[in-house]
Write a protein that holds these residues in place. Structure first.
Motif, PDB file in Angstrom:
ATOM      1  N   MET A 104       0.916  -1.134   0.138  1.00  0.00           N
ATOM      2  CA  MET A 104       0.151  -0.121  -0.116  1.00  0.00           C
ATOM      3  C   MET A 104       0.966   1.118   0.127  1.00  0.00           C
ATOM      4  N   ALA A 105       2.122   1.332   0.757  1.00  0.00           N
ATOM      5  CA  ALA A 105       2.583   2.344   0.714  1.00  0.00           C
ATOM      6  C   ALA A 105       3.665   2.652  -0.582  1.00  0.00           C
ATOM      7  N   TYR A 106       3.946   1.324  -1.124  1.00  0.00           N
ATOM      8  CA  TYR A 106       4.608   1.447  -2.334  1.00  0.00           C
ATOM      9  C   TYR A 106       3.566   2.118  -3.455  1.00  0.00           C
ATOM     10  N   GLU A 107       2.229   1.767  -3.517  1.00  0.00           N
ATOM     11  CA  GLU A 107       1.306   2.279  -4.341  1.00  0.00           C
ATOM     12  C   GLU A 107       1.157   3.777  -4.055  1.00  0.00           C
ATOM     13  N   LEU A 108       1.090   4.258  -2.890  1.00  0.00           N
ATOM     14  CA  LEU A 108       0.916   5.706  -2.518  1.00  0.00           C
ATOM     15  C   LEU A 108       2.076   6.424  -3.044  1.00  0.00           C
ATOM     16  N   LEU A 109       3.151   5.974  -2.724  1.00  0.00           N
ATOM     17  CA  LEU A 109       4.349   6.728  -3.296  1.00  0.00           C
ATOM     18  C   LEU A 109       4.484   6.996  -4.819  1.00  0.00           C
ATOM     19  N   LYS A 110       3.727   6.068  -5.682  1.00  0.00           N
ATOM     20  CA  LYS A 110       3.770   6.358  -6.858  1.00  0.00           C
ATOM     21  C   LYS A 110       3.060   7.631  -7.482  1.00  0.00           C
ATOM     22  N   TYR A 111       2.171   8.108  -6.470  1.00  0.00           N
ATOM     23  CA  TYR A 111       1.270   9.296  -6.650  1.00  0.00           C
ATOM     24  C   TYR A 111       1.665  10.301  -5.583  1.00  0.00           C
ATOM     25  N   ASN A 112       2.915  10.241  -5.243  1.00  0.00           N
ATOM     26  CA  ASN A 112       3.497  11.201  -4.226  1.00  0.00           C
ATOM     27  C   ASN A 112       2.501  11.388  -3.353  1.00  0.00           C
ATOM     28  N   LEU A 113       2.023  10.398  -2.503  1.00  0.00           N
ATOM     29  CA  LEU A 113       1.135  10.556  -1.181  1.00  0.00           C
ATOM     30  C   LEU A 113       1.914   9.844  -0.061  1.00  0.00           C
ATOM     31  N   GLY A 114       3.129  10.169   0.085  1.00  0.00           N
ATOM     32  CA  GLY A 114       3.817   9.749   1.197  1.00  0.00           C
ATOM     33  C   GLY A 114       3.388  10.083   2.701  1.00  0.00           C
ATOM     34  N   GLU A 115       2.540  11.236   2.539  1.00  0.00           N
ATOM     35  CA  GLU A 115       2.102  11.851   3.910  1.00  0.00           C
ATOM     36  C   GLU A 115       1.044  10.728   4.579  1.00  0.00           C
TER      37      GLU A 115
END
Length: 389
Positions: A323-334
């Motif tokens: 899930m973190a890997y997927e979020l980082l694709k969209y610059n959603l590390g927050e």
């Protein structure tokens, strides 16, 4: 004669479902989505499920003909050895079903197994020894870290036996995570095809929010399990911190959570939700809590996470997970947070819920997911698979 020829050229896809898990999780919605995708292709869809299944919302084409012996039940070493009898029963009932309903019905029949342990895979291997396989293909969808299991060599060996029992090229290995696909491909030394997640459609609407209390509604969906962060959720509920009363947690009754005085608000709901109830709680929730264990979910997918994005909700996840890997694709590390300190979790929730910048990025991710994790995309990949030589 022409009608018979046309019928025999239509592919049949058979969902083999050895355990419906009492209707829990995404098993039923997944195969209902598969049926819809198959229909889009003009194929025929069938499903074989355990006998005496007491699960509602099943389609008419689902045949309760398989052995209902629970091969996944916990037990000691000798009890597990005795389960070989159950493996044989599942294998023979599967073979009987294939012989009566599938064999010689089409030029191509696909046996699709998407959730299984090694014993259920062994049963399928037995079934294939008992029936003609000239027109059969087998698709195995691996969704767990099988390459790390103690039994990983058994899966590899059974894949080999199944491959040998079929015409060349008729065993396809699938998964729904590109991370997991690469690891499985390296272990099995086989090509692994990555599939979209087809059952992520959520009907979010402006319903009457009768259970919406003042504050931020945070939902921890699904059946409570340790790998899904049960202990973390307990710590959150037991915390008594400033502003924590602005948050209301929704969780299953089975979690047995109890709030402390001055802590967050809590609402326990039924363990098993209807589809309408499930959609309702997605509709009213502000934040979806996914404190999943990174070792369990480092590569495997989460259907709930996918649904959260498609619903346009805010998912909070653990670092080093898929899930973190997927979020980082969209610059959603927050949205990747530290769950160990409850105060930081509450601060993150209160901060993120007000941030329009984050919500705009979720919207972009939502649009991307809507185009990929959908029935049309799933059907397209299935068509590509049977076109492969």
């Amino acid at each position: 004669m022409i009608e018979n020829q046309e019928k025999s050229s239509t592919p049949i896809l058979v969902s083999l479902i050895p355990n419906l898990m009492g209707g829990k999780g995404h098993i039923v919605p997944y195969h209902q989505a598969v049926s819809k995708a198959v229909s889009k292709l003009g194929w025929k869809h069938l499903a074989a499920i355990p006998s005496r299944s007491r699960v509602g919302d099943l389609l008419a084409e689902w045949d309760d003909c398989l052995s209902n012996f629970d091969l996944e039940k916990e037990g000691n070493f000798w009890q597990k050895i005795l389960r070989l009898t159950g493996v044989f029963y599942l294998g023979t009932t599967t073979a009987k079903y294939l012989q009566n309903k599938v064999i010689d019905q089409s030029e191509l029949s696909i046996i699709f197994l998407e959730r299984f342990i090694h014993l259920q895979l062994f049963a399928l291997t037995i079934a294939l020894w008992l029936v003609p396989t000239k027109n059969l293909s087998v698709w195995l969808l691996y969704r767990r870290n099988t390459h790390k299991d103690k039994t990983r060599f058994i899966y590899k060996f059974l894949n080999y036996l199944i491959k040998k029992s079929l015409p060349a090229g008729n065993l396809k290995l699938l998964t729904d995570s590109d991370l997991l696909g690469q690891s499985l491909s390296n272990y099995f030394q086989e090509n692994v095809i990555v599939m979209p997640i087809p059952h992520a459609e959520i009907k979010v609407n402006n319903c009457d929010i009768k259970d919406k209390s003042p504050g931020i509604l945070c939902w921890w969906p699904g059946f409570p399990r340790e790998e899904k962060g049960w202990n973390i959720i307990k710590k959150l509920v037991n915390s008594n911190l400033n502003n924590s009363d602005q948050i209301c947690l929704i969780a299953a009754e089975k979690s047995n959570l109890e709030v402390t005085k001055g802590g967050i608000k809590l609402k326990l709901i039924q363990d098993k939700l209807t589809r309408e109830e499930y959609d309702y709680w997605f509709s009213v929730s502000d934040v979806i809590l996914l404190p999943y264990d990174y070792q369990a979910y480092g590569e495997r997918t989460s259907g709930i996470f996918t649904e959260s994005i498609i619903a346009g909700k805010i998912p909070l996840v653990t670092d080093k997970t898929w899930m973190a890997y997927e979020l980082l694709k969209y610059n959603l590390g927050e949205l990747i947070i530290n769950w160990e300190i409850p105060e930081e979790v509450f601060i993150s929730i209160l901060k993120i819920i007000k941030c329009s910048y984050i919500k705009n990025k979720i919207k972009a991710m939502q649009n991307s997911y809507l185009n990929y994790h959908c029935l049309n995309s799933y059907a397209e990949v299935m068509q590509k698979i049977i076109n492969q030589k």
